[in-house]
Scaffold this active site. Structure first.
Site, PDB file in Angstrom:
ATOM      1  N   THR A  78     -23.884  26.350 -24.065  1.00 47.08           N
ATOM      2  CA  THR A  78     -24.533  27.440 -23.352  1.00 47.08           C
ATOM      3  C   THR A  78     -23.582  28.630 -23.269  1.00 47.08           C
ATOM      4  O   THR A  78     -22.468  28.501 -22.769  1.00 47.08           O
ATOM      5  CB  THR A  78     -24.931  26.995 -21.935  1.00 47.08           C
ATOM      6  OG1 THR A  78     -25.769  25.846 -22.028  1.00 47.08           O
ATOM      7  CG2 THR A  78     -25.673  28.098 -21.214  1.00 47.08           C
ATOM      8  N   GLY A 110     -17.227  20.695 -28.877  1.00 46.94           N
ATOM      9  CA  GLY A 110     -17.706  21.816 -28.078  1.00 46.94           C
ATOM     10  C   GLY A 110     -16.686  22.923 -27.963  1.00 46.94           C
ATOM     11  O   GLY A 110     -16.676  23.872 -28.733  1.00 46.94           O
ATOM     12  N   HIS A 145     -33.399  17.661 -25.867  1.00 49.77           N
ATOM     13  CA  HIS A 145     -32.379  17.395 -24.851  1.00 49.77           C
ATOM     14  C   HIS A 145     -32.964  16.421 -23.820  1.00 49.77           C
ATOM     15  O   HIS A 145     -33.819  16.785 -23.022  1.00 49.77           O
ATOM     16  CB  HIS A 145     -31.964  18.703 -24.184  1.00 49.77           C
ATOM     17  CG  HIS A 145     -30.702  18.616 -23.379  1.00 49.77           C
ATOM     18  ND1 HIS A 145     -30.214  17.441 -22.869  1.00 49.77           N
ATOM     19  CD2 HIS A 145     -29.814  19.569 -22.996  1.00 49.77           C
ATOM     20  CE1 HIS A 145     -29.097  17.666 -22.208  1.00 49.77           C
ATOM     21  NE2 HIS A 145     -28.829  18.960 -22.272  1.00 49.77           N
ATOM     22  N   GLY A 157     -15.424  15.352 -25.392  1.00 43.39           N
ATOM     23  CA  GLY A 157     -13.978  15.338 -25.278  1.00 43.39           C
ATOM     24  C   GLY A 157     -13.196  14.778 -26.440  1.00 43.39           C
ATOM     25  O   GLY A 157     -12.030  14.391 -26.274  1.00 43.39           O
ATOM     26  N   TYR A 163     -31.677  17.018 -16.868  1.00 45.80           N
ATOM     27  CA  TYR A 163     -32.764  17.974 -17.046  1.00 45.80           C
ATOM     28  C   TYR A 163     -34.095  17.217 -17.144  1.00 45.80           C
ATOM     29  O   TYR A 163     -34.148  16.009 -16.941  1.00 45.80           O
ATOM     30  CB  TYR A 163     -32.454  18.879 -18.233  1.00 45.80           C
ATOM     31  CG  TYR A 163     -31.199  19.682 -17.974  1.00 45.80           C
ATOM     32  CD1 TYR A 163     -31.146  20.623 -16.937  1.00 45.80           C
ATOM     33  CD2 TYR A 163     -30.025  19.455 -18.704  1.00 45.80           C
ATOM     34  CE1 TYR A 163     -29.984  21.319 -16.649  1.00 45.80           C
ATOM     35  CE2 TYR A 163     -28.858  20.152 -18.424  1.00 45.80           C
ATOM     36  CZ  TYR A 163     -28.841  21.090 -17.391  1.00 45.80           C
ATOM     37  OH  TYR A 163     -27.692  21.766 -17.095  1.00 45.80           O
TER      38      TYR A 163
END
Length: 369
Positions: A25, A322, A172, A301, A177
């Protein structure tokens, strides 16, 4: 040969490498129209040599917004904006997959032009809305008609993604969510066909997937799951059984890939009172890799070194990075040529506007000039 550069068939797609970009995002759009812009064209194109890129989470309707400045996929103008991004990525030989989503209760009506927040049950997360100082509101418990409407909004989003030229879709289904809210029993207290049993709680997710497959075919559809994540006040009483069932259903539909988020939240994370992630499932990949017939992607990670180790040990097949992709737009080249990686990303610019922290990270070869 570095296994990260061994090509991988993923459904109908052939990945030239296994270094993929996670959905990140970044909120660079105008807050009013949410149309992808020229900044985004440059940002994604710079990373086109990855195995594939996931877009930042793309809302399917005005009511599905969670953060200001998210690029949508529910208007013609947004779809055309994404087409510019996709066309540019394709001009560099890249692959880009849209991550579509609905925030459900994990948002605030002020981000949705005052529209009431929806969720499977009228239970608000016991936390502030992410990246804001607002407290969550008690959501409206969705009716059957509401559920059918949202399923069709997901289908229309898939149609719009197809028009924009995306190579595939990721639904997703994680991190608290809407899909995840239906799946996990801390958020879903329904007593109808969409609540109660594992099969009922999975129904909404699977109905959405079935509609997306009608548009894209199963070889270009995947999901993201986070079975033991606590973010957004989420937990399931039996995640092993829930996600084992769900993966069996994914197999029936021959989904191309699952991105599996490997959370390690501590017991009583954020004072929610839940057990630690590893108390519920000590090793997600050991539990789920033998079950899934498609491509399993590790997320959360990893470094190039730990990704190589996990792929060589057959724990997963590819990896999504990421933050490393934020500060290393040429991450694939850096790994391939054993260049030094830049671990100095600026978190204060993750969710701001403009080029700073978005387009100003130099390529390694620029630094050396």
């Amino acid at each position: 040969m570095n296994i990260l550069f061994k090509p991988l068939k993923m459904g109908d797609m052939l990945l030239p490498n296994r270094i993929c970009m996670a959905a990140l995002t970044r909120q660079r759009c105008d807050n009013n129209d949410l149309i992808p812009n020229d900044l985004m064209v440059k940002y994604y194109t710079l990373r086109a040599d990855s195995g594939f890129m996931l877009t930042e989470c793309v809302p399917i309707s005005e009511r599905s917004l969670a953060f200001p400045g998210q690029p949508g996929i529910y208007t013609k103008e947004q779809t055309l904006g994404w087409k510019k991004v996709v066309d540019s990525v394709h001009s560099k030989g890249g692959r880009i997959i849209a991550q579509i989503w609905h925030a459900g209760r994990a948002c605030h009506s002020s981000f949705q032009n005052g529209l009431q927040v929806w969720a499977p049950s009228a239970i608000a997360p016991r936390s502030k809305v992410r990246r804001s100082q607002l407290f969550h509101e008690i959501p409206h418990q969705m009716t059957i008609d509401d559920i059918k409407l949202v399923i069709q909004q997901f289908k229309q989003a898939a149609i719009n993604c197809k028009e924009a030229g995306f190579d595939g879709i990721q639904l997703h289904c994680g991190t608290g969510y809407l899909i995840d809210q239906f799946l996990r029993d801390s958020a879903n207290k329904r007593i109808d066909e969409y609540g109660g049993t594992i099969q009922n709680r999975s129904k909404f997710c699977l109905e959405v997937i079935d509609e997306i497959i009608k548009i894209y075919g199963n070889g270009r559809v995947g999901v993201k799951i986070s079975p033991v994540a606590r973010v957004n006040d989420m937990c399931d009483s039996d995640p092993l059984s829930l996600f084992s069932y769900l993966i069996q259903e994914f197999n029936k539909r021959q989904l191309a890939f699952i991105e599996l988020r490997d959370d390690n939240d501590i017991a009583n994370y954020s004072n929610y009172g839940y057990p630690g992630s590893k108390e519920q499932i000590p090793d997600l990949f050991q539990a789920f890799k033998p079950l899934f017939k498609g491509v399993l992607i590790g997320n959360m990670g990893y470094t190039p070194e730990t990704a190589i180790k996990n792929i060589e040990e057959n724990r997963f097949d590819a990896v999504t990075f990421g933050k490393l992709f934020i500060s290393n737009p040429d991450l694939v080249t850096r790994i391939q040529k054993n260049y030094e990686l830049n671990y100095k990303w600026d978190e204060s610019t993750f969710y701001t506007k403009g080029e700073k922290g978005y387009l100003d990270y130099p390529l390694y070869e620029q630094i050396q000039q």
